[in-house]
Design a protein around this motif. Structure first.
Motif, short mmCIF file in Angstrom:
data_model
loop_
_atom_site.label_atom_id
_atom_site.label_comp_id
_atom_site.label_asym_id
_atom_site.label_seq_id
_atom_site.Cartn_x
_atom_site.Cartn_y
_atom_site.Cartn_z
N ASP A 131 0.82 -1.22 0.00
CA ASP A 131 0.00 0.00 0.00
C ASP A 131 0.85 1.27 0.00
O ASP A 131 0.40 2.33 0.40
N ARG A 132 2.12 1.16 -0.45
CA ARG A 132 3.03 2.29 -0.44
C ARG A 132 3.80 2.43 -1.77
O ARG A 132 4.82 3.09 -1.82
N GLY A 133 3.35 1.74 -2.80
CA GLY A 133 4.03 1.85 -4.09
C GLY A 133 5.37 1.15 -4.15
O GLY A 133 6.19 1.45 -5.01
N GLN A 134 5.59 0.20 -3.26
CA GLN A 134 6.90 -0.45 -3.25
C GLN A 134 6.89 -1.89 -3.77
O GLN A 134 7.92 -2.40 -4.17
N THR B 32 3.07 10.33 -6.18
CA THR B 32 3.79 9.14 -5.70
C THR B 32 4.52 9.39 -4.38
O THR B 32 4.73 8.46 -3.62
N ASP B 36 1.97 8.96 -0.44
CA ASP B 36 2.71 8.09 0.47
C ASP B 36 2.90 8.79 1.82
O ASP B 36 2.61 8.21 2.88
N LYS B 39 -0.31 9.05 3.75
CA LYS B 39 -0.72 7.79 4.38
C LYS B 39 0.01 7.60 5.72
O LYS B 39 -0.51 6.96 6.61
N LEU B 102 6.22 3.77 -11.08
CA LEU B 102 6.33 5.10 -10.47
C LEU B 102 6.76 6.13 -11.51
O LEU B 102 6.29 7.27 -11.50
N TYR B 236 15.90 -0.04 -8.25
CA TYR B 236 14.80 0.35 -7.38
C TYR B 236 15.26 0.59 -5.95
O TYR B 236 14.80 -0.04 -5.00
#
Lengths: 243, 332
Positions: A131-134, B32, B36, B39, B102, B236
């Motif tokens: 839920d964090r784009g990772q 992005t 984050d 949240k 992303l 990444y």
């Protein structure tokens, strides 16, 4: 005992639990009714798949605990909404276009595209991992480009054409990537697989920049089972056929 | 995530007015980083003004070089032919950052405004001068392997996380912005700030100013440019150290040079010291080594990141070797 018998047994158990919930009066009862009627079919489908895959009792327990949690959350949110310290939620109208279907929804601004797809359209193929784009489990295509739907606000994707794993096959005919993932054993537990396949579908469209291999172009998708060899082989096979 | 109101701006003026009227409103582009942080309750804007539908996506040639719209995505810029041919370091830096998903979401404007990935900043259980001014910096006595070795202060040792901005620093980029008081241009080296005693302010952009484009002047050194990123895994991950290098070489002599470092400071770190050593010198290993020494002369490592000093020196030498040997427009 085959999965069919087990399935029938669980269904009877669920129906009994449902009728108890439906008999509940007072705060939250409307939400519970709405949830049970909207979600009933999806729950039954999930249970059936889980039983076929051999996860019988564990799946049923998971489902029951999920429903109890949801019940508790619904009551809690009803209680907080009625208290004067919490502002009433303001929703905005959103047209969500998923796999060619249009969904007219009213959503609070903070609802992510992932949550809107999973909770409001009944399409639970896109997964919530980090839920964090990772981790990439939530990958969908937006106007043909792969994105992390967990970091996207549904409101910002109003009217945008979204494709999820459910929209990839052509009827009963699997997408070449889906076939290749099966052939090359590109998964173990399967949780990251919808995201892996959607990301691969994006890769096929975008191409991989010069000097980068499939591994680099799939770096946004994590597989905790470590099925990378199969994943890479599956994607390379489909890419090779395209070239 | 805290609740907020959402408004989609129809044009630039409306977007600016909306954010100017509400001190805790923010522009939403790719989201992005912002979503984050929201949240995690690190940022709690009361309003998001969605600028994604504004006409700021174009990448176009202008008489002085290239103009990149603030809403062009990182992927669009990285894969653009004009960028790849005229400013390869920018394409390479973008492709070294984040993941394909992303990069498809993140925009040029948003990338300029990325917040630090300091783990103490990202965790509201800790004090942090950047998040809550005056609360203290737990990174200085704490675990600071990823932190700054140049330009830090006693209040903050965070690093800027962007790869793109390091490339922009080596390309003399100019950031064009618009606000309630009109338009202005900011040189990339003046855009981000050192922490000093106000680490809560990352940039010199005003909260109600909207980035509209990034302009890149064409040059011979921009054509011969490249990016090297060193990180904990192959893809990444944020940079431990990165280097953007650009050289204009004629008959073996360096006519002009640009060196910028990432992962070492609160802002993309342009090293004019290294550039002075390079300019006018012969393009060879000895020159590159001298430039690397000059770039890191003022480095002050923390308890856990002394390795970055040597790493940065070697990275500078390696990318200069690479870039000097590349074929550019038919000439080696």
């Amino acid at each position: 005992m085959g999965w069919e018998t087990e399935y029938e047994g669980f269904l009877a158990m669920l129906d009994e639990a449902d009728s108890e919930l439906l008999a509940t009066e007072g705060a939250g009862s409307e939400e519970i009714k709405a949830f049970l009627s909207e979600d009933g079919e999806a729950r039954r489908r999930f249970l059936k798949q889980a039983l076929i895959a051999g996860g019988g009792v564990a799946a049923a327990n998971l489902l029951l605990s999920y429903r109890l949690n949801l019940f508790a959350q619904t009551v809690e949110s009803m209680a907080s909404r009625s208290s004067s310290t919490v502002e009433s939620a303001v929703t905005i109208p959103i047209t969500l276009r998923v796999n060619g279907k249009t969904h007219a929804l009213n959503l609070e601004p903070q609802v992510t595209l992932l949550d809107a797809i999973r909770e409001r359209t009944g399409l639970t193929g896109s997964k919530k991992g980090c839920d964090r784009g990772q981790c990439g489990a939530c990958t969908v295509l937006a106007d043909g480009h792969r994105i992390n739907s967990c970091l996207a606000l549904a409101a910002a994707y109003d009217g945008v054409e979204i494709t999820t794993i459910e929209g990839l096959a052509n009827g009963d005919q699997l997408h070449p990537l889906q076939e290749a993932f099966i052939k090359h054993d590109g998964f173990q537990c399967g949780y990251c697989t919808p995201g892996q396949i959607m990301s691969a579908a994006g890769l096929l469209k975008e191409g991989c920049p010069t000097g980068m291999g499939v591994r680099e172009c799939m770096s946004g998708n994590i597989c905790r089972c470590g099925a990378y060899n199969g994943i890479v082989a599956a994607i390379e096979e489909v890419r090779g056929r395209q070239a | 995530m805290n609740s907020f109101t959402y408004k989609r701006a129809a044009n630039e003026a409306e977007a600016i007015r909306e954010v100017a009227d509400n001190r805790s409103a923010k522009f939403l582009a790719g989201g992005t980083n912002l979503i984050d942080l929201m949240k995690m309750n690190v940022q709690q804007p009361s309003e998001l003004v969605d600028i994604n539908r504004l006409a700021l996506k174009k990448i176009e040639s202008i008489p002085t070089g290239l103009r990149i719209g603030a809403l062009a995505t990182n992927s669009e810029v990285a894969n653009n032919k004009l960028v790849q041919e005229g400013f390869p370091v920018l394409s390479e830096a973008l492709l070294a950052g984040a993941s394909p998903q992303l990069r498809n979401m993140a925009t040029v404007g948003g990338n300029l405004l990325q917040r630090t990935r300091c783990y103490y900043f990202m965790d509201t259980a800790f004090p942090c001068n950047k998040r809550v001014p005056g609360s203290g910096c737990p990174a200085i006595p704490g675990f600071n392997r990823i932190h700054a070795i140049l330009g830090a202060s006693e209040h903050c040792i965070a690093t800027h996380p962007s790869d793109m901005c390091v490339a922009l620093a080596a390309l003399d980029a100019v950031i064009r912005v618009e606000g309630p008081k009109g338009a202005r241009s900011i040189a990339i080296t003046d855009f981000h700030r050192l922490p000093g005693d106000t680490p809560e302010i990352d940039t010199n952009l005003q909260p109600d100013e909207l980035i509209v484009s990034v302009d890149l002047p064409s040059s011979a050194f921009a054509k011969r440019s490249g990016y090297l990123k060193i990180r904990d895994r192959a893809q990444y991950a944020f940079a431990l150290v990165s280097v953007a290098a650009a050289l204009d070489i004629k008959n073996g002599r360096i006519e002009a040079a640009r060196i910028a470092l990432g992962g070492v400071a609160h802002k993309p770190w342009r090293s004019t010291e290294a550039e002075k050593v390079l300019t006018g010198a012969q393009s060879n290993a000895q020159t590159f080594k001298a430039a690397a020494e000059a770039a890191l002369r003022g480095a002050v490592p923390q308890n856990h990141n002394a390795f970055k000093v040597e790493l940065a020196k070697r990275a500078i030498v390696r990318i200069l070797n690479d870039v000097s040997g590349r074929r550019v427009g038919g000439a080696a």
